[in-house]
Write a protein that holds these residues in place. Sequence first.
Motif, short mmCIF file in Angstrom:
data_model
loop_
_atom_site.label_atom_id
_atom_site.label_comp_id
_atom_site.label_asym_id
_atom_site.label_seq_id
_atom_site.Cartn_x
_atom_site.Cartn_y
_atom_site.Cartn_z
N GLY A 11 -2.78 14.55 16.40
CA GLY A 11 -3.64 13.54 15.80
C GLY A 11 -3.92 13.77 14.33
O GLY A 11 -4.71 13.02 13.74
N GLU A 12 -3.29 14.76 13.72
CA GLU A 12 -3.50 15.02 12.29
C GLU A 12 -2.53 14.19 11.46
O GLU A 12 -1.35 14.07 11.77
N GLU A 13 -3.06 13.57 10.37
CA GLU A 13 -2.26 12.72 9.50
C GLU A 13 -1.30 13.58 8.66
O GLU A 13 -1.70 14.54 8.03
N ILE A 14 -0.04 13.18 8.66
CA ILE A 14 0.97 13.86 7.85
C ILE A 14 1.61 12.84 6.91
O ILE A 14 1.99 11.74 7.33
N PHE A 15 1.71 13.20 5.65
CA PHE A 15 2.25 12.29 4.64
C PHE A 15 3.77 12.48 4.52
O PHE A 15 4.26 13.61 4.45
N PHE A 16 4.48 11.36 4.47
CA PHE A 16 5.94 11.38 4.29
C PHE A 16 6.32 10.51 3.09
O PHE A 16 5.80 9.40 2.94
N PRO A 17 7.21 10.99 2.25
CA PRO A 17 7.71 10.15 1.15
C PRO A 17 8.46 8.95 1.70
O PRO A 17 8.87 8.92 2.87
N LEU A 18 8.68 7.93 0.84
CA LEU A 18 9.46 6.76 1.26
C LEU A 18 10.85 7.18 1.71
O LEU A 18 11.44 8.13 1.19
N GLU B 40 0.83 -1.21 0.00
CA GLU B 40 0.00 0.00 0.00
C GLU B 40 0.86 1.26 0.00
O GLU B 40 0.62 2.20 -0.76
N HIS B 41 1.90 1.25 0.82
CA HIS B 41 2.77 2.43 0.89
C HIS B 41 3.64 2.57 -0.35
O HIS B 41 3.97 3.69 -0.75
N LEU B 42 3.96 1.42 -0.95
CA LEU B 42 4.75 1.48 -2.19
C LEU B 42 3.93 2.10 -3.31
O LEU B 42 4.43 2.91 -4.10
N ASP B 43 2.65 1.72 -3.37
CA ASP B 43 1.78 2.28 -4.40
C ASP B 43 1.60 3.79 -4.22
O ASP B 43 1.54 4.54 -5.18
N ALA B 44 1.55 4.21 -2.95
CA ALA B 44 1.35 5.63 -2.66
C ALA B 44 2.66 6.40 -2.67
O ALA B 44 2.66 7.63 -2.56
N ASN B 45 3.78 5.67 -2.80
CA ASN B 45 5.12 6.26 -2.77
C ASN B 45 5.35 7.05 -1.48
O ASN B 45 6.05 8.05 -1.46
#
Length: 610
Positions: A556-563, A542-547
């Motif tokens: 509690g807020e979601e933060i996106f991080f690259p691989l 899942e994380h690979l697909d989302a990079n």
Amino acid sequence: MRDDLRECGLLSHFQDKEPTLPAGSSRIKFERKFELLQHILEEELLTAVFQPIVDMKSGVIMGYEGLIRGPSDSPLHSPIALLQSAEMCGKLFEIERLCRKVTLESFIELNLSGRLFLNVSPECLIAPFHKGGETLKMIRDLGVNPERIIIELTEAHPTYDYSLMREAVNHYRGMGFRIAIDDLGEGFSSLRLWSELRPDFVKIDMHFVQGINHDAVKHQFVSSIQQIAEKAGTGVIAEGIETLGELNVVRNLNIGFGQGYLIGRPGANPVVSLPGEVAKVFSTAPRTRHGLHKSASARKILRQVAPVSSSTSNQAVLKLFTENPDLHSLPVVDRKVPVGLLKRQQVVENFARPYARELFGKKGCSNMMDHFPMIVDQNISLHELSNLLVSSGRHHLLDGFIITESGEYAGMGTAHDLMREITEIQIHTARYANPLTLLPGNVPINEHLEMLLEAGISFHACYCDLDNFKPFNDAYGYRKGDDMIQLCAEILSASCDPERDFIGHIGGDDFILLLQSQDWKKRCEAALEDFDAKKMALFTPEHLDANGFSIPDRRGEEIFFPLTSLSIGAVQVSPGAYCSHHEISGAATDAKKNAKRTPGSSLFVERRRK
């Protein structure tokens, strides 16, 4: 020498050389040179000068090379001009004979200590023009022990008849002389001569020594020669040392001896002690590329065991074993060179046979000794020695091995002592290693940096850091985080040349590479590519697909991080550019910060600071 060579069957291989007379004005110049050479010979108008050779371990002058000069007011003052003219005029052998005479007499007159390296051309070594035993008689008349004389072969032309050379060298060895080969790597066939003659010393041509602290190819060449010499039991002399940087690198490569203007220039009254700045270098122990002292060599486990000669009777050997219950092996040494090993069990078993005492008791022990014992130089590393023992026959583990210094017997070593010392080294190394990767930690990293700085070696310091590692550790747990760090350590370690480069684990996800390899940039780029390929196994599909992946922050807020990626900041360290490991660390940290500004895995090379 003519009679000696006739006895060896060598005379028929060599014919007198007659001068080739040129025509015209060249003939006039030839005749002038011929007359001048004749005058030099008749009046003995040569002067000897001496250049010191230092033991690179102790800093003690071990001997001098004898060099010659023609009359100062003549065109033949230079030794090159003198010998070339002598060869052209058919006077080479007479001139060389006079060179030896003048050099030996001056050496004794100056009362110089140590050994004398006496230059002889291969042509003259096998020439039939000398009187029988002339050189030997000359040194005996002067009261010099032949073992103090090293015949240094100086090659000006290709040597074709190696079998003849080998016979001549063995003949001179039988008189007590030793053999050295000059300018290794420069002559026509010096490597072949080394293989054929098995000399006691080889001299590395100054081309490969000068600038060695700035040239990776020269560094590798000299390092390879030293490794071969250790296996062959040959002493290595580095010629042309002119700077402290060159001296430090040569010492760190474990070369046995050094010669050059920095140590002492050739002179009619040569130095008998080292200059202050040079002596200071020898007051500190050289270090290996891992920051450990060079004491981690066979010298560390050397035990003094009094040897016997091959002429010692078997009965005397049995008595030695009987009177010394702890003595398991006895080295056999002739003329300071080990030739075999006597083993307690074998000697006792032989004497237990019927009539053995009557048949063999008074005979020399050579018939009972092992003619092929393990012989190692005292400077071989304990790691190399351990590998050598494991790959050799099992009996070497029980019998022990002979340790030499520059080809001479120094003592004995045992597998027990080797295992004890290696264990102590491993404990010392583990004390400063990172427990997760077992790579050197901050203490050996700083020691290695200081060693490179002291030696004046050019290298690249590369600070390696994982991007977005903390979020990955939070998302996947510390176990996966450890896997990520270990993967990075394996990839970076594989990118290093173990003979030239160094890797250390600063802590956490930070690593340092100290690269001397010329292709350092390609190695870094290959490590980045390898990391990006292998890190995929640590992420979910899942994380690979989302990079990338998301984790909640403190609110509690979601933060996106690259691989997770790998950033490398590189700084070139040239001699004199930095004063300490602290300055290098600061510059590498700045370079790493610049690398992290680029998304994904990247390499940043700092080019602004000179």
